[in-house]
Design a protein around this motif. Structure first.
Motif, short mmCIF file in Angstrom:
data_model
loop_
_atom_site.label_atom_id
_atom_site.label_comp_id
_atom_site.label_asym_id
_atom_site.label_seq_id
_atom_site.Cartn_x
_atom_site.Cartn_y
_atom_site.Cartn_z
N CYS A 341 21.38 17.34 -10.44
CA CYS A 341 20.03 17.87 -10.26
C CYS A 341 20.11 19.35 -10.55
O CYS A 341 20.76 20.10 -9.81
N GLY A 342 19.48 19.78 -11.65
CA GLY A 342 19.59 21.18 -12.04
C GLY A 342 18.25 21.83 -12.34
O GLY A 342 17.38 21.22 -12.98
N PHE A 343 18.09 23.07 -11.87
CA PHE A 343 16.89 23.85 -12.16
C PHE A 343 17.29 25.26 -12.55
O PHE A 343 18.34 25.77 -12.11
N GLN A 344 16.46 25.92 -13.37
CA GLN A 344 16.75 27.27 -13.80
C GLN A 344 15.49 28.12 -13.84
O GLN A 344 14.38 27.59 -13.92
N LEU A 447 19.08 32.15 -14.40
CA LEU A 447 19.72 31.77 -13.14
C LEU A 447 19.61 30.26 -12.98
O LEU A 447 18.51 29.71 -12.94
N ASP A 448 20.77 29.58 -12.92
CA ASP A 448 20.81 28.12 -12.81
C ASP A 448 21.32 27.71 -11.43
O ASP A 448 22.27 28.30 -10.92
N MET A 478 14.34 28.09 -3.85
CA MET A 478 15.46 29.02 -3.79
C MET A 478 15.46 29.98 -4.97
O MET A 478 15.70 31.18 -4.83
N LEU A 479 15.18 29.46 -6.16
CA LEU A 479 15.16 30.31 -7.35
C LEU A 479 14.09 31.40 -7.23
O LEU A 479 14.34 32.58 -7.54
N ILE A 480 12.91 31.02 -6.78
CA ILE A 480 11.84 32.01 -6.61
C ILE A 480 12.19 33.00 -5.50
O ILE A 480 11.98 34.21 -5.63
N ALA A 481 12.77 32.50 -4.41
CA ALA A 481 13.13 33.36 -3.28
C ALA A 481 14.22 34.35 -3.66
O ALA A 481 14.20 35.52 -3.24
N ILE A 482 15.18 33.92 -4.48
CA ILE A 482 16.24 34.83 -4.94
C ILE A 482 15.65 35.92 -5.81
O ILE A 482 16.04 37.10 -5.73
N ALA A 483 14.69 35.56 -6.65
CA ALA A 483 14.02 36.56 -7.48
C ALA A 483 13.30 37.59 -6.61
O ALA A 483 13.38 38.80 -6.86
N ARG A 484 12.58 37.11 -5.60
CA ARG A 484 11.86 38.04 -4.71
C ARG A 484 12.82 38.92 -3.93
O ARG A 484 12.59 40.12 -3.76
N LYS A 485 13.91 38.32 -3.41
CA LYS A 485 14.89 39.08 -2.65
C LYS A 485 15.53 40.15 -3.52
O LYS A 485 15.81 41.27 -3.06
N SER A 486 15.74 39.84 -4.80
CA SER A 486 16.32 40.79 -5.74
C SER A 486 15.30 41.79 -6.26
O SER A 486 15.68 42.75 -6.94
N GLN A 487 14.02 41.51 -5.98
CA GLN A 487 12.91 42.36 -6.44
C GLN A 487 12.89 42.48 -7.97
O GLN A 487 12.71 43.57 -8.52
#
Length: 506
Positions: A341-344, A447-448, A478-487
């Protein structure tokens, strides 16, 4: 400085990881042995000019002979309880026999072994303590003389005994306990243990002897809990012994309250009813040192935890072998191959920016999205006898190969591009989580998040397909949250992807 190195079998374990710096300080060359060179290479002492890293397995005699060849002596600090579960006694028996053969083949002068206290003839001796004594007997049966040091509870930040003590005392102001709470125990500080181990090399009079080692205090477990509460500035703990509360029940209670899993808690708890007190103090004349009291040992351990200076932990040595399929998969065929199961997501950033967020995942930071679901999964894992999330992570910023990460174990760290985690939770199969950060054009990275699962039979397939919708939802979040956390701005929203490289399991 001797020309011949000293072999440390169990170099990534709790005691071994702390022993090596002391050996180096005392002028010894060290051959550090473990099953994983990557895990060894992450240690602070790995690059020392007098350290040689070797890959060997205690269950593989040929590799062990090669590791021991040309050594002066060997420290046997291996215990299979963490990795083998209920089969640890047989695994330790084989390991000890292999150590004897390798020591004789390599012409070693001696073996130094850290075992456990407890009356050998006691009818109530637990399987764990009986196994510790059996290992000592096997090591002493060979042509190479063996020095056996027997210890009770080792007090130090990160030890399994200390973690059990810490969590029970801090989380339970009222404890209903078995009768073992009144069993006498002679705990010893990890610093004293290390000094005794290294001192054996410099004291030929210890050769071939069985020596009890302990601290200056003989206490009950009730006393030790109260001393911890005092040092941690907690109120006095209410401890109520109950005769019908068996050691096995208390082990499951330890499993639920502390990070120590049932596979370790059960053999440890079964030995708590046996007095573990030094029968002789010969070691004090042979290797004199100031013995640290129980109260001071706990104080030092608490300071190390507060200052984030825990050099080694009980879970350091528990890494499973990386699965052969970890870097490949074949999602198109469900019959015994890897399910994926993969998302990017594409972000306007550079790899270093995103890596700072990815490398802090887990522990107190959480998983950035769906943390309540992660906690529920961790709770279910604890109820099933697994690790759960309570282990957290060793360092809040850095990750090394072999580090625990909640109910995962770090397999690969390739900053700032890749992090691979191996699942250690209870499930009908094996799983890895692969996180990749790769450039994808000027000022853009990809980011994968890729989950790979090798199911065990029909239960594994059911498990995967039932959870698949949750994986999709969690990974996108998680991908969206990592983007937000990284700003960092999102260039392309999350979407499913299929890895390019695939392979079939034979």
């Amino acid at each position: 400085m001797t020309e011949k190195p000293v072999l440390v079998a169990g170099a990534t374990g709790y005691v071994g990881g702390r022993l090596i710096p002391l050996l180096l300080k005392n002028g010894y060359r060290v051959r550090a042995m473990a099953r994983s060179l990557d895990k060894l290479g992450c240690r602070s002492w790995a690059g020392h000019s007098h350290v040689e890293l070797v890959q060997a397995d205690m269950m593989d005699l040929d590799s062990l002979k090669q590791a021991a060849k040309g050594c002066l002596a060997a420290f046997f600090l291996v215990h299979s309880m963490n990795a083998q579960g209920h089969r640890f006694a047989e695994a330790d028996r084989i390991s000890a026999k292999n150590m004897v053969a390798a020591a004789e083949h390599g012409g070693l002068a001696r073996i130094i072994y850290l075992g456990g206290l407890g009356e050998t003839n006691s009818g109530t001796l637990s399987v764990h303590l009986r196994s510790r004594h059996e290992v000592g007997q096997i090591l002493q049966s060979g042509a190479v003389p063996c020095t056996e040091l027997r210890a009770a509870m080792i007090l130090g930040s990160g030890s399994a005994s200390f973690e059990i003590l810490r969590y029970l005392a801090e989380r339970l102001p009222v404890m209903i306990t078995p009768k073992w709470v009144s069993t006498p125990c002679q705990p010893i500080a990890i610093g004293n243990v290390l000094n005794y181990l290294t001192g054996c090399l410099d004291c030929p009079e210890t050769t071939g002897k069985i020596l009890d080692i302990g601290g200056p205090d003989i206490l009950t477990y009730r006393d030790i809990i109260q001393i911890y509460a005092q040092e941690a500035h907690l109120s006095k703990r209410w401890i109520i012994p109950v005769p019908l509360f068996t050691p096995r029940l208390s082990a499951y209670w330890i499993h639920l309250i502390t990070p120590v899993p049932a596979s370790i808690a059960i053999p440890l708890a079964e030995g708590l009813g046996v007095p573990v007190v030094c029968r002789n103090n010969d070691i004090q004349n042979l290797i004199p040192q100031k013995l640290i009291s129980c109260q001071e040992s706990i104080r030092i351990a608490l300071q190390d935890i507060l200052q984030n200076q825990v050099d080694s932990c009980w879970f350091d040595a528990g890494m499973n072998r990386p699965p052969e399929w970890a870097h490949c998969g074949d999602a198109g065929y469900a019959g015994g191959t890897i399910l994926e199961c993969g998302f990017q997501i594409r972000l306007k950033a550079n790899p270093e920016d995103i890596w700072q967020t990815v490398s802090r995942i887990g522990g107190t930071e959480g998983w950035y999205f769906g943390n309540d679901l992660w906690k529920i999964r961790g709770l279910l894992d604890r109820l099933a006898g697994g690790m759960g999330l309570r282990r957290g992570r060793k360092d809040p910023v850095r990750l090394n190969v072999g580090d625990p990460l909640d109910f995962w174990r770090v397999l690969t760290v390739d900053a700032p591009n890749r992090l691979i985690l191996q699942a250690e939770m209870k499930m009908p199969g094996e799983a890895v989580l692969d996180i990749r950060i790769e450039p994808d054009g000027p000022g853009i990275i990809r980011l994968d998040l890729l989950s790979r699962f090798l199911p065990r039979g029909l239960p594994g397939l059911i498990y995967w397909y039932v959870l698949y919708p949750f994986h999709e939802w969690i990974f996108k979040g998680m991908l969206i949250a990592i983007a937000r956390k990284s700003q960092k701005p999102i260039a392309t929203p999350p979407g499913r992807f299929t890895p390019v490289l695939t392979c079939r399991i034979n």
